[in-house]
Write an enzyme that holds these catalytic residues in place. Structure first.
Site, PDB file in Angstrom:
ATOM      1  N   SER A 113       0.621  -1.111  -0.213  1.00 41.67           N
ATOM      2  CA  SER A 113       0.050   0.111   0.305  1.00 41.67           C
ATOM      3  C   SER A 113       0.971   1.284   0.002  1.00 41.67           C
ATOM      4  O   SER A 113       1.981   1.248   0.478  1.00 41.67           O
ATOM      5  CB  SER A 113      -0.899  -0.037   1.159  1.00 41.67           C
ATOM      6  OG  SER A 113      -1.489   1.249   1.685  1.00 41.67           O
ATOM      7  N   TYR A 163      -1.658  -0.522  10.673  1.00 39.56           N
ATOM      8  CA  TYR A 163      -1.906  -1.172   9.381  1.00 39.56           C
ATOM      9  C   TYR A 163      -0.520  -1.060   8.360  1.00 39.56           C
ATOM     10  O   TYR A 163      -0.176  -1.901   7.804  1.00 39.56           O
ATOM     11  CB  TYR A 163      -2.956  -0.727   8.836  1.00 39.56           C
ATOM     12  CG  TYR A 163      -3.244  -1.011   7.222  1.00 39.56           C
ATOM     13  CD1 TYR A 163      -3.634  -2.373   6.943  1.00 39.56           C
ATOM     14  CD2 TYR A 163      -3.157  -0.092   6.344  1.00 39.56           C
ATOM     15  CE1 TYR A 163      -3.923  -2.553   5.626  1.00 39.56           C
ATOM     16  CE2 TYR A 163      -3.396  -0.349   4.817  1.00 39.56           C
ATOM     17  CZ  TYR A 163      -3.769  -1.540   4.745  1.00 39.56           C
ATOM     18  OH  TYR A 163      -3.683  -1.983   3.195  1.00 39.56           O
ATOM     19  N   LYS A 204       2.414  -3.807   6.721  1.00 31.86           N
ATOM     20  CA  LYS A 204       2.498  -3.955   5.228  1.00 31.86           C
ATOM     21  C   LYS A 204       4.252  -3.976   4.894  1.00 31.86           C
ATOM     22  O   LYS A 204       4.896  -4.452   4.148  1.00 31.86           O
ATOM     23  CB  LYS A 204       1.901  -2.673   4.275  1.00 31.86           C
ATOM     24  CG  LYS A 204       0.615  -2.993   4.300  1.00 31.86           C
ATOM     25  CD  LYS A 204       0.042  -4.032   3.329  1.00 31.86           C
ATOM     26  CE  LYS A 204      -1.402  -4.472   3.457  1.00 31.86           C
ATOM     27  NZ  LYS A 204      -1.761  -5.828   2.934  1.00 31.86           N
TER      28      LYS A 204
HETATM   29  P1  NAD Z   1     -10.960  -7.013   1.176  1.00 35.23           P
HETATM   30  O1  NAD Z   1     -11.066  -7.130   2.563  1.00 35.23           O
HETATM   31  O2  NAD Z   1     -12.047  -6.845   0.270  1.00 35.23           O
HETATM   32  O3  NAD Z   1     -10.445  -8.470   0.911  1.00 35.23           O
HETATM   33  C1  NAD Z   1      -9.393  -9.361   1.420  1.00 35.23           C
HETATM   34  C2  NAD Z   1      -9.923 -10.465   1.536  1.00 35.23           C
HETATM   35  O4  NAD Z   1      -9.112 -11.445   2.428  1.00 35.23           O
HETATM   36  C3  NAD Z   1     -11.546 -10.733   2.122  1.00 35.23           C
HETATM   37  O5  NAD Z   1     -12.043 -11.515   1.007  1.00 35.23           O
HETATM   38  C4  NAD Z   1     -11.178 -11.409   3.477  1.00 35.23           C
HETATM   39  O6  NAD Z   1     -12.285 -12.169   3.573  1.00 35.23           O
HETATM   40  C5  NAD Z   1      -9.804 -12.142   3.049  1.00 35.23           C
HETATM   41  N1  NAD Z   1      -9.202 -12.415   4.392  1.00 35.23           N
HETATM   42  C6  NAD Z   1      -8.819 -11.747   5.420  1.00 35.23           C
HETATM   43  N2  NAD Z   1      -7.912 -12.331   6.227  1.00 35.23           N
HETATM   44  C7  NAD Z   1      -7.669 -13.467   5.954  1.00 35.23           C
HETATM   45  C8  NAD Z   1      -7.169 -14.614   6.375  1.00 35.23           C
HETATM   46  N3  NAD Z   1      -6.459 -14.443   7.640  1.00 35.23           N
HETATM   47  N4  NAD Z   1      -7.173 -15.649   5.902  1.00 35.23           N
HETATM   48  C9  NAD Z   1      -8.020 -15.813   4.534  1.00 35.23           C
HETATM   49  N5  NAD Z   1      -8.539 -14.691   4.121  1.00 35.23           N
HETATM   50  C10 NAD Z   1      -8.513 -13.629   4.678  1.00 35.23           C
HETATM   51  O7  NAD Z   1      -9.627  -6.042   0.935  1.00 35.23           O
HETATM   52  P2  NAD Z   1      -9.172  -5.418  -0.545  1.00 35.23           P
HETATM   53  O8  NAD Z   1      -9.580  -3.993  -0.612  1.00 35.23           O
HETATM   54  O9  NAD Z   1      -9.586  -6.439  -1.417  1.00 35.23           O
HETATM   55  O10 NAD Z   1      -7.651  -5.571  -0.420  1.00 35.23           O
HETATM   56  C11 NAD Z   1      -6.938  -6.707  -0.660  1.00 35.23           C
HETATM   57  C12 NAD Z   1      -5.480  -6.424  -0.156  1.00 35.23           C
HETATM   58  O11 NAD Z   1      -4.916  -5.010  -0.563  1.00 35.23           O
HETATM   59  C13 NAD Z   1      -5.164  -6.354   1.525  1.00 35.23           C
HETATM   60  O12 NAD Z   1      -4.029  -6.966   1.545  1.00 35.23           O
HETATM   61  C14 NAD Z   1      -5.175  -4.803   1.453  1.00 35.23           C
HETATM   62  O13 NAD Z   1      -4.468  -4.567   2.617  1.00 35.23           O
HETATM   63  C15 NAD Z   1      -4.324  -4.327   0.161  1.00 35.23           C
HETATM   64  N6  NAD Z   1      -4.732  -3.009   0.116  1.00 35.23           N
HETATM   65  C16 NAD Z   1      -6.026  -2.672  -0.391  1.00 35.23           C
HETATM   66  C17 NAD Z   1      -6.214  -0.976  -0.283  1.00 35.23           C
HETATM   67  C18 NAD Z   1      -7.667  -0.764  -0.521  1.00 35.23           C
HETATM   68  O14 NAD Z   1      -7.847   0.751  -0.460  1.00 35.23           O
HETATM   69  N7  NAD Z   1      -8.556  -1.252  -0.758  1.00 35.23           N
HETATM   70  C19 NAD Z   1      -5.055  -0.382  -0.500  1.00 35.23           C
HETATM   71  C20 NAD Z   1      -3.957  -0.781  -0.287  1.00 35.23           C
HETATM   72  C21 NAD Z   1      -3.795  -2.097  -0.272  1.00 35.23           C
HETATM   73  N1  UFG Z   2     -13.082  11.289   2.827  1.00 39.68           N
HETATM   74  C1  UFG Z   2     -14.052  12.156   3.333  1.00 39.68           C
HETATM   75  N2  UFG Z   2     -15.304  11.894   3.751  1.00 39.68           N
HETATM   76  C2  UFG Z   2     -15.462  10.321   3.941  1.00 39.68           C
HETATM   77  C3  UFG Z   2     -14.265   9.543   3.447  1.00 39.68           C
HETATM   78  C4  UFG Z   2     -13.296  10.062   3.123  1.00 39.68           C
HETATM   79  O1  UFG Z   2     -13.949  13.552   3.032  1.00 39.68           O
HETATM   80  O2  UFG Z   2     -16.663   9.826   4.308  1.00 39.68           O
HETATM   81  C5  UFG Z   2     -11.847  11.762   2.253  1.00 39.68           C
HETATM   82  C6  UFG Z   2     -10.434  11.613   3.261  1.00 39.68           C
HETATM   83  O3  UFG Z   2     -10.324  12.638   4.048  1.00 39.68           O
HETATM   84  C7  UFG Z   2      -9.355  11.626   2.036  1.00 39.68           C
HETATM   85  C8  UFG Z   2     -10.056  11.024   0.825  1.00 39.68           C
HETATM   86  O4  UFG Z   2     -11.511  11.325   1.101  1.00 39.68           O
HETATM   87  O5  UFG Z   2      -9.134  12.940   1.761  1.00 39.68           O
HETATM   88  C9  UFG Z   2      -9.984   9.428   0.851  1.00 39.68           C
HETATM   89  O6  UFG Z   2     -10.248   8.892   1.754  1.00 39.68           O
HETATM   90  P1  UFG Z   2     -10.270   7.379   2.043  1.00 39.68           P
HETATM   91  O7  UFG Z   2     -10.642   6.960   3.343  1.00 39.68           O
HETATM   92  O8  UFG Z   2     -11.249   6.706   0.583  1.00 39.68           O
HETATM   93  O9  UFG Z   2      -8.670   6.616   1.689  1.00 39.68           O
HETATM   94  P2  UFG Z   2      -7.368   7.191   2.242  1.00 39.68           P
HETATM   95  O10 UFG Z   2      -6.530   7.755   1.353  1.00 39.68           O
HETATM   96  O11 UFG Z   2      -7.636   7.756   3.707  1.00 39.68           O
HETATM   97  O12 UFG Z   2      -6.923   5.738   2.692  1.00 39.68           O
HETATM   98  C10 UFG Z   2      -6.928   4.471   1.661  1.00 39.68           C
HETATM   99  C11 UFG Z   2      -7.161   3.264   2.227  1.00 39.68           C
HETATM  100  C12 UFG Z   2      -5.992   2.914   2.762  1.00 39.68           C
HETATM  101  C13 UFG Z   2      -4.758   2.881   2.024  1.00 39.68           C
HETATM  102  C14 UFG Z   2      -4.707   4.188   1.413  1.00 39.68           C
HETATM  103  C15 UFG Z   2      -3.470   4.408   0.403  1.00 39.68           C
HETATM  104  O13 UFG Z   2      -8.257   3.164   3.195  1.00 39.68           O
HETATM  105  O14 UFG Z   2      -5.992   1.611   3.605  1.00 39.68           O
HETATM  106  O15 UFG Z   2      -5.836   4.545   0.930  1.00 39.68           O
HETATM  107  O16 UFG Z   2      -3.553   3.398  -0.486  1.00 39.68           O
HETATM  108  F1  UFG Z   2      -3.870   2.617   2.704  1.00 39.68           F
END
Ligand code: NAD
Ligand code: UFG
Length: 342
Positions: free
Chosen positions: A131, A155, A159
């Site tokens: 991330s 978190y 990572k």
């Molecule tokens: P998500 O929660 O939708 O998907 C994660 C999946 O992993 C889920 O289906 C959950 O049930 C499964 N899971 C969690 N713990 C587990 C375990 N111990 N064993 C087996 N399955 C398990 O999240 P996502 O948004 O699809 O994110 C996927 C990956 O990308 C994560 O590692 C997250 O940290 C990373 N990531 C996500 C974002 C984002 O904004 N969505 C940004 C950066 C990194």
């Molecule tokens: N925001 C609002 N109102 C809301 C939600 C968000 O104004 O109800 C704003 C936040 O302040 C920020 C922007 O929208 O300025 C994006 O916020 P998000 O919560 O959608 O995303 P973040 O950038 O805070 O974080 C996300 C994921 C993290 C990840 C990060 C970088 O939640 O897990 O992107 O990849 F690490």
């Protein structure tokens, strides 16, 4: 006539989740056979059926935890798995400060058990979901992969720890092929409207929250802060369509298949957009008004960050293609269609 080669089999941990499911679609379309391991703690088995419906190809779903070493050993023994894409983990930044041990257990211990099982089985290709959070407070923008790594919450630290484990592992054995992909802000949904992001409870993230305001499920959006040093005062992020992100995984995997190494890449669009720009784009896509109010800054939020995505373009020939409008249109389609899809 020569026989057609058997499709390569991949293990996808967390493949029923938001990013994993979209990547499963892209991988099946690229010809891979998939085994999906998920404990469904933040997803539903129904998503696996929907992936099959989108691609018309079956996949093997296994319910279980990535920390279950015996289960992993059985999977590696019974299936000809050639590589792993590791999405499984917990991802809520705020929750990670309240329940750090759950995050270290799922994200760090889970990754460790997976790497140990892979090493024992001789499977040495791994693509990991990292991330942009690993960078922490920007020393400069856009973030390049060389930006210092200093995450500011548990978190992000999980990572970074897994990234360090992977770098050490590759250092110890150059046969490993490791892809560390640093995602920026994934949004949007598959064009079918069948899979997308459907958080449980009140959404933390901007896009799902806006989508729920558009449907009338939430009254208004709180815009967390309008006094940042950004063009319109609201927070700026690098939003990337999840389908582009999924394509980035296929490109990274195919690169690793040809070239052993430890690859670390930003996957972002390279462009920053403000909260108000997102609101306007969603209004255009949905034809609905998104009621919003300005509220105090959210604790822990950075004012602005976005990716330098040159390295992914140079090495993989990959770049994000979808517009902000497309991200909003696809989110809206999923929001309005998925409930009817069954
Ligand atoms: P998500 O929660 O939708 O998907 C994660 C999946 O992993 C889920 O289906 C959950 O049930 C499964 N899971 C969690 N713990 C587990 C375990 N111990 N064993 C087996 N399955 C398990 O999240 P996502 O948004 O699809 O994110 C996927 C990956 O990308 C994560 O590692 C997250 O940290 C990373 N990531 C996500 C974002 C984002 O904004 N969505 C940004 C950066 C990194
Ligand atoms: N925001 C609002 N109102 C809301 C939600 C968000 O104004 O109800 C704003 C936040 O302040 C920020 C922007 O929208 O300025 C994006 O916020 P998000 O919560 O959608 O995303 P973040 O950038 O805070 O974080 C996300 C994921 C993290 C990840 C990060 C970088 O939640 O897990 O992107 O990849 F690490």
């Amino acid at each position: 006539m020569s026989a057609r080669p058997e499709p390569a089999t991949l293990l996808i941990t967390g493949g029923a989740g938001y990013i994993g499911a979209h990547t499963c679609v892209a991988l099946q379309r690229a010809g891979y056979r998939l085994v999906v391991l998920d404990n469904f703690c933040n997803s539903s088995p129904q998503t696996l059926a929907r992936i099959e419906r989108i691609t018309g190809q079956p996949l093997e779903g296994v319910q279980g935890d990535v920390r279950d070493r015996a289960l992993l050993d059985r999977l590696f023994q019974s299936q000809a798995i050639q590589g792993v894409l590791h999405f499984a983990g917990l991802k809520a930044v705020g929750e990670s400060s309240e329940k750090p041990l759950e995050y270290y257990s799922n994200n760090v211990a889970g990754s460790l058990v997976l790497m140990q099982a892979m090493q024992a089985a001789g499977v040495k290709t791994l693509v990991f979901s990292s991330s942009a959070t690993v960078y922490g407070t920007p020393q400069f923008l856009p973030y390049t992969e060389a930006h210092p790594l200093a995450p500011v919450n548990p978190y992000g630290r999980t990572k970074l720890m897994v990234e360090d484990m992977l770098r050490d592992l590759h250092q110890s054995d150059a046969d490993w092929r490791v892809g560390i992909l640093r995602y920026f802000n994934p949004v949007g949904a598959d064009a079918s409207g069948l899979i997308g992001e459907d958080p449980r409870g009140i959404p933390n993230n901007l896009m799902p929250f806006i989508a729920q305001v558009a449907t009338g499920r939430r009254e208004f959006l709180n815009v967390w802060g309008n006094d940042y040093d950004t063009p319109d005062g609201t927070g700026v992020r690098d939003y990337i369509h999840v389908t582009d992100l999924a394509a980035g995984h296929v490109s990274a995997l195919q690169h690793l298949e040809k070239t052993p190494g430890c690859l670390t890449l930003n996957l972002g669009s390279g462009q920053g957009h403000s909260v108000l720009e997102m609101v306007r784009a969603f209004e255009q896509a949905s034809g609905r008004t998104i009621a919003h109010r300005f509220a105090p800054r959210r604790a822990g939020d950075l004012p602005a960050f976005w990716a330098n995505a040159d390295e992914a373009r140079r090495i993989l020939g990959w770049e994000a293609r979808c517009s902000l409008l497309q991200m909003c249109e696809d989110t809206w389609r999923f929001q309005t269609q998925s409930a009817e899809a069954g």
